[in-house]
Every structure is written in C-alpha cells, then in structure tokens.
Design a protein around this motif. Structure first.
Motif: not given
Length: 543
Positions: A267-271
């Motif tokens: 999720a952090l990477h996608l954000l």
C-alpha cells in the motif's frame, strides 16, 4: 545529488523471464542501463535513446533479424525482442555477439502491447518524486516486481500484485509452477473477465475487501487449477488492490500474518507511485503547456523536454462525446491521454504528451531532412485511433511542422483548428491536418465572428426562412440539398427524399420567393455561406 536510478537488461529478464521473455543470445551477463522502449518500424529512421529495447514486431526471418541486430548495434540499442521461436539460433547468436545487442524472445501467446506496458513499468522504477535513494520495507520505492519476489519468498508461493480492476501491476518468479489461469492472467496483464465475473457473482470480492486477513478461493474443477490466497491492499478505508498467492492449502498463522504485513508495505509503494505519477504528470503538463504557449519561457520548457533544436509536429486529441460535464469523462480523458503518451513514446521516445483542459497535446519530434512529416504524423495518429478502437470516440488534429521550439505555438494553433473541424463535423473523419482543414476552419472562425456581432440571416435566406415558418414548407432544405449536390437535381432530390419533378418545382418556387438567381455564382456563394453560418450559431432572425 545522486543520479537517477536506471533499470538494467538483466533486471528486466529477471522480472519477466518466467512467462513473457526468453533470453536467446549474448549480452545478458553484463548489466546495461536501458533508455526506453521502441517499436521497430522499417520505414522510420528516426533517432531513439541510447540503450533502447527495440520490439521487432513482425520480424521473423533469421536473415532479417541478423540485419536488424547489426543496424541496431550501430544506433546504440541494448536489446531486440522478437517473437519466439526463432530459426538458425547459432547464426543469431553470432550476430548478437558481434553487434553487442542482446536478442530476446517473446512468448508466443504474449501481446506486444502488453510487453511494452510491462517494460515501461520496469523502466519507470524510481523515476517519480525526487531521485534520492529511498526504500519502503527494505524495497526501493516503486519496485513492485522486487516486492512481489520478496513476498513470494516469505510465502513460498508465486505472487501477483493487482489493482482494484484486477489488472496485474507486478508478479514474482516461479509462475511456471502455477496453472493455466495464472499464466493467462500474466500474459494478458489482466485477470480474464470470465474469472472476475465468477468471483463477483459468488461474492468473493466483497469478502476480500471486507476481511482483514487472507481470503481463500478453491476452484471447482477437475484439479487442473490450484487454490488461491488473497488479501486486500488498503490505505485507510480505500482499497488500492490485492495480493494473490497460488497455494495448495491454507497458509500457516505466521505466513498469513506475513501476507497481511506485506499488504501494508505494498500500500505504501502504491501510494508513493500514485503521488509521484501525479507530480510527474503535472510537471510535464506545465512544461508542455509552456512550450506550446510560446513567449520567453518556451525555450526553457522545450529544452527541459529534451526537444531543443528538434523539428516537431503538434497533435491535438479530443473526445467527440458532447457530455463535457460528465465526471466520468474527465477520467476517460486522462486514461486516453495516458494511452496516447504510451503510443507516441513507442513510435518516437522523445515525444511529450500532456492533457491541457479538454485536449491532449502531443509534441512529436520529426526526422530532419525528410519531407514526409505530414504523412508520418497522420499515420502515427491514425494508428493510435485504430488501436483504441471505436469504443473511445476520439479525433486528432495535426499541426504544421515546427522547425524549432519557437514554432510549436503555431503548430499547436494549426492542430487546434484541425481538431475543431473534426469535432464540428461529428466524427465523420477522425484525423485531419491543418492544411486540409484550412477552409473549414476559416468558416468556423467566420461563424464565431458572426455570432459575436449578433448577425442574423439576411437577403434571400431570410426570406426563405420566413416563408418556411409561415407555410410549413421546406425551401431552405431544398436549397441546401441542391447546393450540396452541386446543382445535380437527381442527386439533390434523392437527398431530400422527394421525386425529381417535385424537387424541380420547389427549386423554381424558392428562386421566386427568395429572389435568388441560381445561375449566378455570387448568389450561390452568398447562400452557401449563410447556410453554413446558420449551422454554426448565427441566428435566423433578430430576437
């Protein structure tokens, strides 16, 4: 300042080698930085970035491949991808070694466009936000393929990372150990609709997006397909996508917890990717807008786009959908603009694309000392529209050639006028050059002037309009059909859906009522202009 990270050829093979790509000959042991993705066009000798990966679409014969390898070696390409299988592997190996260009095979069932999208995903690693080395969960920011491999190692299972629409964002190694649906999903970069439809029908996605932990799917078949463990990727209350693992049984408590924790890192990477992409898109839009506006800052913007001193043509793309206030349309415009950018970067890597207002502008560099820039530009635009199909109603205006950056403003003006003609004609044509649209564009500008001044119909046309209103007749329509048919009564009567004798009677009647001499070219021209202005905003009578 640290330099921008690059993706090497060995990195591409490591990420895509299980399913999509097969190394065929030399060059793979030595890491080499890649400079972009180019689709090979035998009729195009335009320059491309050093270290390019060239997609040899339609290149099958060994002799043709050998010749192309040597040509690409002289132009600094890093690799050539051709469709597998190939013949004469020994001859191709020698050519690859002597040219310094790696030869890679594309799986027989894979799509070239899917491969191009995957390659661009890999080449974009670390190319958003600032350029300093950063990591999330020990993985460089945005490197979803490395993250997928890390999760696969934790779970001892092949992994895919998918977005909310079941499109594959990245996948791990060991996909050859999975099953036909997983292979089909990766080759198509999208879970096939027949599978997603079944998952939606049985409520699987509802459970996936509600459960905090892994949700299991057990196929109801003869055993060919393997079970799945999936977990949603969330940012607060927003579902960004999901992680899918091919497993034979339920995960242990430790591995289930590892999958949940991994979803937080994904999720952090996608954000971060989404934020970086938004920043990059806005920056590029500002540069393209400044370059197209002209003025003192244009040269600096052109230089930052890498187009200084480069002849170029501006393409203006717009949607034909009239529902400009539809919120969905804004998203659709951006999606089509992104596809436009991908297409142009494939045919000419230094192209710059940005969505400005309701129009997507593309600045497309042209080869020097060649006079076919208009034909080349039309071919590029038409090919894109063919690829997106008629599901998206788009049209593209082609501006004149700008010999240098200072001429981009004029090229943009020509592209805008050409696009306006296409939109005004309702999509009867989808591509036109500023030169071919010149007269129609002048007529639209005349209609703008007439509307701004509040002009109304006068002379014969005004008399015919008044007569039609009073008698419910069709004399104006009769005149329009006759003029559009160049005075051919039979063709005009067919267009008006009346018998030729009836049409001739109406023609005589309109000449009498309107006081127009149909044999006088000046009267005919004046009538044609007023009828055109009536179609484009001029009022039929004073209010």
């Amino acid at each position: 300042m640290p330099s921008k990270p690059h993706t090497s050829l060995s990195r591409v093979i490591e990420a895509l080698g299980d399913v999509l790509l097969e190394p065929l000959a030399v060059g793979l042991d030595t890491p080499r930085h890649l400079g972009g993705v180019v689709i090979h066009d035998p009729t195009d000798d335009a320059e491309f970035l050093d270290g390019a990966v060239v997609l040899g679409v339609g290149v099958r014969e060994s002799g043709e491949i050998v010749k192309l390898l040597h040509a690409l070696g002289e132009r600094g390409a890093a690799a050539l991808v051709v469709r597998s299988p190939v013949s004469a592997p020994a001859e191709l190996a020698r050519a690859a070694e002597s040219s310094g260009v790696a030869l890679i095979g594309l799986a027989s069932r894979a799509s070239w466009m899917q491969l191009a999208a995957m390659l661009r995903t890999l080449l974009a690693e670390g190319d958003v936000g600032d350029v300093s080395p950063q990591a999330l969960g020990g993985i460089p920011t945005g490197d979803l393929f490395a993250l997928a491999n890390a999760i696969a190692a934790l779970l001892d299972a092949p992994i895919t990372v998918e977005d909310r629409d079941s499109r594959v964002l990245a996948f791990s190694g060991r996909q050859d150990e999975t099953d036909p649906p997983r292979i089909e999903t990766i080759l198509g970069r999208q879970v096939p609709e027949r599978y997603t439809r079944g998952l939606e029908k049985n409520g699987f996605f509802d459970r996936l997006y509600q459960e905090p932990g892994p949700v299991y799917f057990y196929p109801d078949d003869d055993g060919e397909n393997r079970p799945r463990a999936a977990v949603a990727v969330r940012a607060g209350d927003e579902v960004l996508g999901s992680i899918w693992a091919v497993v034979d049984h339920a995960l242990s408590e430790e591995r289930a917890m590892a999958l949940v924790e991994a979803s937080k890192i994904v999720a952090l990477h996608l954000l971060r990717l989404r934020a970086g992409a938004d920043v990059e898109r806005r920056l590029r839009a500002d540069l393209v807008s400044t370059a197209l506006e002209g003025g003192g800052r244009a040269q600096e913007a052109v230089a930052r786009l890498g187009l200084l001193g480069q002849p170029a043509v501006v393409l203006a793309m717009g949607l034909l959908d009239p529902a400009d206030d539809d919120p969905w349309l804004a998203t659709e415009r951006q999606r089509v603009a992104d596809a436009f950018a991908m297409h142009l970067s494939a045919v000419q890597p230094r192209s710059a694309v940005a969505l400005i207002g309701r129009i997507a502008y593309g600045i497309v560099p042209m080869p020097r000392n060649q006079g076919d820039h208009q034909e080349r530009s039309v071919r590029v635009a038409a090919t894109f529209l063919e690829r997106i199909g008629h599901r998206v109603s788009a049209a593209i205006g082609v501006g004149p050639l700008a010999l240098e950056g200072s001429g981009l403003h004029d090229s943009r003006g020509g592209a805008d006028r050409a696009l306006r003609v296409l939109l005004a004609n309702g999509g009867t044509k989808r591509v036109i050059t500023a030169e071919d649209a010149h007269v129609d564009a002048l007529m639209l500008e005349l209609a703008d002037l007439s509307a701004a001044r509040g002009d109304v119909a006068t002379g014969p046309i005004a008399r015919l309009l008044a007569y039609d209103r009073e008698h419910q007749s069709h004399l104006v329509h009769t005149l329009r059909c006759w003029l559009d048919s160049f005075g051919d009564t039979n063709a005009a009567s067919a267009a008006a859906y009346v018998h030729p004798s009836t049409f001739r009677y109406r023609l005589r009647r309109l000449a009498e009522v309107g006081g127009i001499d149909l044999d006088d070219p000046r009267d005919r021209f004046a009538a044609m202009v007023q009828l055109h202005l009536l179609l484009h905003g001029m009022r039929p009578e004073a209010v």
